[in-house]
Design a protein around this motif. Structure first.
Motif, PDB file in Angstrom:
ATOM      1  N   GLN A 241       0.847  -1.189   0.000  1.00 19.62           N
ATOM      2  CA  GLN A 241       0.000   0.000   0.000  1.00 19.62           C
ATOM      3  C   GLN A 241       0.883   1.240   0.000  1.00 19.62           C
ATOM      4  O   GLN A 241       1.669   1.441   0.919  1.00 19.62           O
ATOM      5  N   PRO A 242       0.796   2.080  -1.044  1.00 16.60           N
ATOM      6  CA  PRO A 242       1.642   3.273  -1.098  1.00 16.60           C
ATOM      7  C   PRO A 242       1.504   4.135   0.147  1.00 16.60           C
ATOM      8  O   PRO A 242       0.405   4.369   0.655  1.00 16.60           O
ATOM      9  N   GLY A 243       2.646   4.581   0.664  1.00 14.36           N
ATOM     10  CA  GLY A 243       2.665   5.438   1.838  1.00 14.36           C
ATOM     11  C   GLY A 243       2.495   4.726   3.159  1.00 14.36           C
ATOM     12  O   GLY A 243       2.644   5.352   4.221  1.00 14.36           O
ATOM     13  N   GLN A 244       2.211   3.420   3.118  1.00 11.78           N
ATOM     14  CA  GLN A 244       2.006   2.688   4.365  1.00 11.78           C
ATOM     15  C   GLN A 244       3.022   1.566   4.565  1.00 11.78           C
ATOM     16  O   GLN A 244       3.708   1.532   5.574  1.00 11.78           O
ATOM     17  N   GLY A 245       3.115   0.630   3.637  1.00 12.65           N
ATOM     18  CA  GLY A 245       4.078  -0.452   3.817  1.00 12.65           C
ATOM     19  C   GLY A 245       3.690  -1.687   3.050  1.00 12.65           C
ATOM     20  O   GLY A 245       2.971  -1.618   2.039  1.00 12.65           O
ATOM     21  N   SER A 246       4.140  -2.840   3.561  1.00  9.47           N
ATOM     22  CA  SER A 246       3.971  -4.093   2.821  1.00  9.47           C
ATOM     23  C   SER A 246       3.762  -5.262   3.764  1.00  9.47           C
ATOM     24  O   SER A 246       4.250  -5.268   4.902  1.00  9.47           O
ATOM     25  N   ILE A 247       3.062  -6.271   3.258  1.00 11.92           N
ATOM     26  CA  ILE A 247       2.797  -7.516   3.963  1.00 11.92           C
ATOM     27  C   ILE A 247       3.234  -8.664   3.071  1.00 11.92           C
ATOM     28  O   ILE A 247       2.898  -8.705   1.885  1.00 11.92           O
ATOM     29  N   ALA A 248       4.005  -9.599   3.632  1.00 16.43           N
ATOM     30  CA  ALA A 248       4.435 -10.792   2.897  1.00 16.43           C
ATOM     31  C   ALA A 248       4.042 -12.012   3.707  1.00 16.43           C
ATOM     32  O   ALA A 248       4.239 -12.054   4.926  1.00 16.43           O
ATOM     33  N   CYS A 249       3.496 -13.005   3.039  1.00 14.60           N
ATOM     34  CA  CYS A 249       3.019 -14.187   3.751  1.00 14.60           C
ATOM     35  C   CYS A 249       3.240 -15.430   2.900  1.00 14.60           C
ATOM     36  O   CYS A 249       3.189 -15.369   1.669  1.00 14.60           O
ATOM     37  N   TYR A 250       3.495 -16.543   3.585  1.00 14.35           N
ATOM     38  CA  TYR A 250       3.632 -17.833   2.912  1.00 14.35           C
ATOM     39  C   TYR A 250       2.813 -18.876   3.630  1.00 14.35           C
ATOM     40  O   TYR A 250       2.952 -19.112   4.836  1.00 14.35           O
ATOM     41  N   SER A 251       1.927 -19.513   2.881  1.00 17.94           N
ATOM     42  CA  SER A 251       1.153 -20.654   3.345  1.00 17.94           C
ATOM     43  C   SER A 251       0.757 -21.420   2.094  1.00 17.94           C
ATOM     44  O   SER A 251       0.089 -20.873   1.214  1.00 17.94           O
ATOM     45  N   PRO A 252       1.199 -22.668   1.930  1.00 12.71           N
ATOM     46  CA  PRO A 252       1.140 -23.319   0.618  1.00 12.71           C
ATOM     47  C   PRO A 252      -0.203 -23.829   0.136  1.00 12.71           C
ATOM     48  O   PRO A 252      -0.351 -24.098  -1.059  1.00 12.71           O
ATOM     49  N   LEU A 253      -1.191 -23.991   1.022  1.00 14.93           N
ATOM     50  CA  LEU A 253      -2.477 -24.515   0.557  1.00 14.93           C
ATOM     51  C   LEU A 253      -3.220 -23.455  -0.253  1.00 14.93           C
ATOM     52  O   LEU A 253      -3.397 -22.321   0.201  1.00 14.93           O
ATOM     53  N   LEU A 254      -3.680 -23.843  -1.442  1.00 15.26           N
ATOM     54  CA  LEU A 254      -4.267 -22.914  -2.395  1.00 15.26           C
ATOM     55  C   LEU A 254      -5.769 -23.127  -2.549  1.00 15.26           C
ATOM     56  O   LEU A 254      -6.277 -24.223  -2.369  1.00 15.26           O
ATOM     57  N   ASN A 255      -6.445 -22.031  -2.939  1.00 18.13           N
ATOM     58  CA  ASN A 255      -7.859 -22.136  -3.294  1.00 18.13           C
ATOM     59  C   ASN A 255      -7.969 -22.454  -4.791  1.00 18.13           C
ATOM     60  O   ASN A 255      -6.957 -22.537  -5.501  1.00 18.13           O
ATOM     61  N   PRO A 256      -9.179 -22.649  -5.325  1.00 21.26           N
ATOM     62  CA  PRO A 256      -9.299 -23.047  -6.739  1.00 21.26           C
ATOM     63  C   PRO A 256      -8.712 -22.045  -7.731  1.00 21.26           C
ATOM     64  O   PRO A 256      -8.366 -22.419  -8.855  1.00 21.26           O
ATOM     65  N   GLN A 257      -8.568 -20.788  -7.344  1.00 25.32           N
ATOM     66  CA  GLN A 257      -7.996 -19.778  -8.233  1.00 25.32           C
ATOM     67  C   GLN A 257      -6.471 -19.731  -8.164  1.00 25.32           C
ATOM     68  O   GLN A 257      -5.842 -18.984  -8.899  1.00 25.32           O
ATOM     69  N   GLY A 258      -5.869 -20.533  -7.264  1.00 20.53           N
ATOM     70  CA  GLY A 258      -4.421 -20.575  -7.157  1.00 20.53           C
ATOM     71  C   GLY A 258      -3.832 -19.594  -6.165  1.00 20.53           C
ATOM     72  O   GLY A 258      -2.624 -19.330  -6.196  1.00 20.53           O
ATOM     73  N   HIS A 259      -4.643 -19.058  -5.250  1.00 25.47           N
ATOM     74  CA  HIS A 259      -4.163 -18.130  -4.225  1.00 25.47           C
ATOM     75  C   HIS A 259      -4.014 -18.858  -2.892  1.00 25.47           C
ATOM     76  O   HIS A 259      -4.828 -19.744  -2.555  1.00 25.47           O
ATOM     77  N   SER A 260      -3.030 -18.467  -2.106  1.00 26.69           N
ATOM     78  CA  SER A 260      -2.880 -19.009  -0.760  1.00 26.69           C
ATOM     79  C   SER A 260      -4.096 -18.617   0.084  1.00 26.69           C
ATOM     80  O   SER A 260      -4.396 -17.434   0.251  1.00 26.69           O
ATOM     81  N   ILE A 261      -4.763 -19.597   0.636  1.00 30.49           N
ATOM     82  CA  ILE A 261      -5.980 -19.330   1.409  1.00 30.49           C
ATOM     83  C   ILE A 261      -5.657 -18.526   2.662  1.00 30.49           C
ATOM     84  O   ILE A 261      -6.232 -17.457   2.917  1.00 30.49           O
ATOM     85  N   LEU A 262      -4.703 -19.023   3.449  1.00 24.91           N
ATOM     86  CA  LEU A 262      -4.347 -18.325   4.680  1.00 24.91           C
ATOM     87  C   LEU A 262      -3.579 -17.044   4.399  1.00 24.91           C
ATOM     88  O   LEU A 262      -3.642 -16.095   5.188  1.00 24.91           O
ATOM     89  N   GLY A 263      -2.836 -17.021   3.286  1.00 23.15           N
ATOM     90  CA  GLY A 263      -2.116 -15.808   2.933  1.00 23.15           C
ATOM     91  C   GLY A 263      -3.048 -14.630   2.737  1.00 23.15           C
ATOM     92  O   GLY A 263      -2.818 -13.539   3.261  1.00 23.15           O
ATOM     93  N   LEU A 264      -4.116 -14.835   1.987  1.00 23.65           N
ATOM     94  CA  LEU A 264      -5.087 -13.762   1.779  1.00 23.65           C
ATOM     95  C   LEU A 264      -5.787 -13.397   3.081  1.00 23.65           C
ATOM     96  O   LEU A 264      -6.019 -12.210   3.364  1.00 23.65           O
ATOM     97  N   ASP A 265      -6.120 -14.405   3.893  1.00 21.73           N
ATOM     98  CA  ASP A 265      -6.758 -14.118   5.181  1.00 21.73           C
ATOM     99  C   ASP A 265      -5.837 -13.278   6.067  1.00 21.73           C
ATOM    100  O   ASP A 265      -6.282 -12.331   6.732  1.00 21.73           O
ATOM    101  N   PHE A 266      -4.548 -13.632   6.083  1.00 18.66           N
ATOM    102  CA  PHE A 266      -3.602 -12.891   6.915  1.00 18.66           C
ATOM    103  C   PHE A 266      -3.489 -11.441   6.437  1.00 18.66           C
ATOM    104  O   PHE A 266      -3.514 -10.508   7.256  1.00 18.66           O
ATOM    105  N   VAL A 267      -3.356 -11.231   5.148  1.00 19.01           N
ATOM    106  CA  VAL A 267      -3.237  -9.867   4.629  1.00 19.01           C
ATOM    107  C   VAL A 267      -4.464  -9.046   4.999  1.00 19.01           C
ATOM    108  O   VAL A 267      -4.348  -7.894   5.461  1.00 19.01           O
TER     109      VAL A 267
END
Length: 288
Positions: free
Chosen positions: A255-281
């Motif tokens: 997010q410009p002017g605020q910072g960044s979030i990085a996360c790793y969790s390997p289980l994916l949803n049907p679209q290919g995104h990390s399920i817990l990664g999106l939840d954490f963000v």
């Protein structure tokens, strides 16, 4: 603390998802592994990840490839290779590329990244990726090695869909050397990084040096349009942070002017995104 609570929830979660079996090395990932790091432009940071644990970027490399291409080739050349329009299709969809006469809708799709990969300067694919690595380190301080073990795993099972995409790009005149473009793409996908390093890199993008501000803005706009593929519009409407995912389980949000979030969790949803990664963000943005 908010972030500690979110990390504990992630580590304890019993969610179901899938591992990408088309990359044998990724299919062997520990489905319970969870790592995350956060960094703000005001200097605050938080980290819950094993020291030195590097994870391959996979499609999270695409914003970095775009930024490099914009810097080296210029926005006019890049726009001739790839658009910046949303897509309602999957990241590797061939029909849409054919309908669009071989002009990828955005650089977060496989087709868009392949078009940019094929345009990078240099000799061999290895040389061109090394140039990218050196440039990124010089400009941002982030050095990412290629994980040769994962690369060999990627190359062990030929990706027929990517080959079809790159052939369509050849037919449309956007790629001249398909084998080099494919190898560059695969090598970039296998760049390894720790979550604190990825959060720090995202923080650089959130507050870039003035000479890079315009190109960073264009890069973040492309992430907002297509970073989560067909889910991007809904994500931006409800969460509002430009976010990129990869099938390795990495999620990178800026997010410009605020910072960044990085996360790793390997289980994916049907679209290919990390399920817990999106939840954490989605939860972690309240920390800012």
């Amino acid at each position: 603390m908010l972030l500690d609570d979110l990390a504990r929830q992630g580590a304890r979660s019993g969610i179901s998802g899938y591992l990408p079996d088309y990359v044998p090395a990724l299919a062997k990932a520990n489905p319970q592994e969870f790592a995350a790091a956060v960094q703000a432009v005001d200097g605050r940071s938080w980290d819950r990840s094993p020291p030195g644990r590097r994870v391959v970027l996979m499609s999270v490399m695409k914003p970095l490839l775009l930024f490099y291409a914009l810097a080296l080739l210029g926005p006019e050349v890049v726009s001739g290779l790839v658009g910046c329009q949303p897509s309602a299709k999957a990241y590797n969809d061939l029909d849409q590329l054919l309908e669009d006469a071989g002009h990828p809708r955005n650089p977060m799709l496989n087709s868009g990244a392949l078009a940019l990969a094929g345009a990078l300067p240099g000799t061999t694919a290895r040389d061109r990726v090394r140039r990218f690595q050196a440039w990124l380190y010089r400009e941002t301080g982030c050095l990412m090695p290629v994980n040769e073990t994962v690369l060999a795993s990627v190359q062990s099972l030929p990706n027929g869909r990517n080959r079809a995409l790159v052939q369509t790009l050849v037919d449309s005149g956007r790629v001249a050397e398909p084998e080099i473009a494919l190898e560059i793409y695969n090598r970039l996908c296998c760049l390894g990084i720790t979550m604190p390093e990825l959060a720090a890199l995202g923080c650089w993008f959130a507050n870039p040096p003035s000479q890079w501000a315009e190109l960073v803005q264009q890069t973040l706009a492309a992430i907002a349009v297509g970073g989560l593929y067909q889910d991007s519009e809904t994500w931006m409407a409800h969460v509002g942070w430009p976010t990129k995912s990869g099938v390795s389980g990495v999620v990178w949000s800026i997010q410009p002017g605020q910072g960044s979030i990085a996360c790793y969790s390997p289980l994916l949803n049907p679209q290919g995104h990390s399920i817990l990664g999106l939840d954490f963000v989605e939860g972690a943005i309240r920390w800012f």
